[in-house]
Design an enzyme around this catalytic site. Structure first.
Site, PDB file in Angstrom:
ATOM      1  CG  HIS A 113      -1.178  -5.009   0.879  1.00  0.00           C
ATOM      2  ND1 HIS A 113      -1.364  -5.139  -0.538  1.00  0.00           N
ATOM      3  CD2 HIS A 113       0.051  -4.847   1.114  1.00  0.00           C
ATOM      4  CE1 HIS A 113      -0.113  -4.824  -1.188  1.00  0.00           C
ATOM      5  NE2 HIS A 113       0.712  -4.789  -0.302  1.00  0.00           N
ATOM      6  CG  ASP A 155      -3.916  -4.995  -2.686  1.00  0.00           C
ATOM      7  OD1 ASP A 155      -3.661  -5.568  -1.749  1.00  0.00           O
ATOM      8  OD2 ASP A 155      -3.375  -4.226  -3.066  1.00  0.00           O
ATOM      9  CB  SER A 164       3.139  -3.299  -1.838  1.00  0.00           C
ATOM     10  OG  SER A 164       3.048  -4.675  -1.967  1.00  0.00           O
TER      11      SER A 164
END
Length: 550
Positions: free
Chosen positions: A188, A156, A346
């Protein structure tokens, strides 16, 4: 049945893509030299870096030139290099003419779909844990996760290791340097990691597997996540041994080199989990890596166990998990409060990844093929009865995954085509032949399933003289084919199929299939191909190879 009507879940080919990301699906047979001229590479300059996959046999001759051009080996088992595109554009035509290059792909950006940031565990003192609505929906309100065991690798954007959820957290292992900035996309990685493994520390939230062994790979070290950095993360995770890989990322271009890297990880015994995408309102275009076979594909549900308005529908969907109004950690550089509500598949995928790692820790004898089936088949059915494109088999159900009887181990996966099993195909060594000169008999048991594993290919030894009998005994209708040593893909047709197809057995129903093959004057390895017919859903089977009785 006609080869033309068969569905194929995997692309047993390599790509030459040098003009745009959309052209990454231009395909050629595996192992054959790329034949397009030097001008094909002009489009590489649109991307800062290029991925070059070398031929396993001849490619070593290209290594000195790649190094001089600023290349770096990012995945040794795939002979995959990355180098500046300006240098690649000048270097690759010559390497191509010498037959040293297997595939070329621009290092295209891929997205993380962070969703919209806005503003159980009752026994924990972490102040935000009572606001986490999802534990009761996946059956863990009273569940105590195990201690550290099977690792979860998050590929990520970088994680803020100074955040109170990660500062001093045991068993937190950066596999490379973690970087992030004030760009919204860069929060994120911190958020997805917190959903998996935020510890019980009296602060903020609690993740699904608080004591997980958490491995972190920053796939956006330059501020932009690319497929090359994703592949490098897959390689790093594979080097660490058995584990779960979380990919809360994706794009709409099907890149064979990305597929190769994921299949390579699965072949090494890892479980790969990916978010299905947040494109529902735009038509649910297929997202990759989620749409690849052997990837556990995860959709998102809301507080009412309904598919969310953003979660992409997909024929590759395996199961769903909560993905709306998820409390998550946010880098304080981006949000001083350090926490916020986030939406997106996600954040569904990390719940499944964390749960899968915990289940694997508690059930360590499972193989990755068994764990794959246990996680999706144990899901709690919601919405339409049975499997559907919105939630797969249903919502993540951790208690059921801990107790569900696993299927038998599915050997040699992935093995859907010849390039996945032959030496110098996907990998240098390929898969071990079922039989050999001094091992003429073998029996294996395996499974087929329409969406993830519709086809199995095995290498078998054909002696120079005598006969070999190959028999398949299925639980439902399957077809058996035998292919010659020069076959490039079991999806050949026309002249190539007439040359290479050695035998077919295709009875209706669950009758056994059998082919007898006569030696052809020299010892060689041929390929046995077992596959579901067009109408088939699933079947288990045994395959045996033995010399013919005299």
């Amino acid at each position: 049945m006609s080869r033309a009507v068969r569905l194929i879940a995997l692309t047993g080919v390599v790509a030459l893509c040098c003009c745009s990301a959309a052209q990454a699906a231009v395909l050629a047979h595996p192992g054959k030299p790329i034949t397009s001229g030097p001008r094909t590479f002009a489009g590489l300059q649109a991307y800062p870096r290029t991925l070059v996959e070398l031929d396993h046999v001849r490619g070593a001759a290209a290594v000195p030139a790649l190094r001089r051009a600023g290349g770096r080996l990012i995945e040794p088992s795939l002979a995959l290099w990355r180098l500046p595109s300006w240098n690649a554009q000048r270097l690759l035509p010559g390497l191509q003419r010498r037959g040293l290059v297997r595939s070329v792909t621009p290092d295209v950006p891929i997205g993380t779909d962070p969703g919209n940031a806005s503003g159980f565990f009752g026994q924990f003192t972490d102040p935000l844990s009572p606001q986490e609505w999802w534990p009761s929906h996946i059956g863990i309100s009273e569940w105590i996760a195990p201690g550290p065991g099977v690792p979860v690798t998050m590929i990520d954007s970088g994680v803020d290791l100074s955040h109170e959820e990660f500062a001093g957290r045991p068993n937190t292992i950066p596999l490379n340097t973690q970087t992030f900035d004030a760009n919204q996309d860069e929060f994120h990685g911190t958020s997805t990691a917190s959903v998996v493994a935020a510890p019980v520390n009296g602060k903020g939230i609690v993740g699904i597997y608080p004591q997980a062994k958490l491995q972190l790979w920053d796939a956006s070290p330059t501020g932009q996540l690319t497929v090359g950095d994703e592949i490098a993360g897959l390689a790093a995770a594979r080097r660490q041994g058995r584990g779960v890989i979380n990919l809360s990322l994706g794009g709409f271009d099907r890149l064979p080199i990305e597929e190769h890297a994921i299949l390579n990880a699965f072949s090494a015994g890892l479980l790969v989990v990916a978010s299905a995408g947040n494109d529902r309102e735009e038509g649910s275009s297929p997202s990759y890596p989620a749409s690849f076979a052997h990837v556990l594909t995860i959709g998102a549900t809301d507080e009412a166990d309904r598919v969310t308005v953003f979660s992409s529908a997909s024929p590759a969907m395996d199961l769903a998990a909560p993905g709306q109004d998820i409390e998550a950690a946010i880098p304080t550089l981006w949000l001083p409060a350090g926490y916020d509500l986030v939406d997106g598949t996600s954040f569904s995928a990390p719940l499944v990844s964390g749960a899968a790692a915990a289940v694997w820790t508690l059930r360590p004898t499972l193989s990755n093929t068994q764990l794959f089936e246990v996680m999706r088949r144990s899901a709690r059915d919601v919405g339409k009865a049975g499997w559907d494109q919105d939630t797969g088999y249903g919502v993540l159900n951790v208690p059921a995954a801990l107790t569900r009887k696993p299927p038998a181990v599915d050997p040699q996966e992935p093995n859907e085509d010849i390039y996945l099993v032959k030496p110098n195909g996907l990998t240098r060594d390929g898969k071990t032949p079922l039989t050999a000169q001094h091992r003429p008999r073998a029996t294996i048991r395996a499974q087929l399933e329409r969406r993830e594993d519709p086809e199995d290919v095995y290498r078998i030894y054909l002696p120079p003289k005598g006969k070999v009998v190959v028999t398949v005994r299925p639980s439902a209708n399957v077809t058996l084919e035998l292919w010659g040593k020069k076959t490039t893909t079991v999806f050949e047709h026309g002249v190539a199929a007439k040359r290479d197809l050695l035998g077919v057995s295709a009875h209706a129903g669950a009758r056994f299939e059998r082919i007898t093959l006569t030696g052809r004057g020299s010892a060689q390895f041929v390929y046995a191909d077992v596959f579901l017919p067009k109408s088939g859903v699933q079947s288990s089977y045994s395959l045996s190879v033995a010399p013919a009785a005299r």
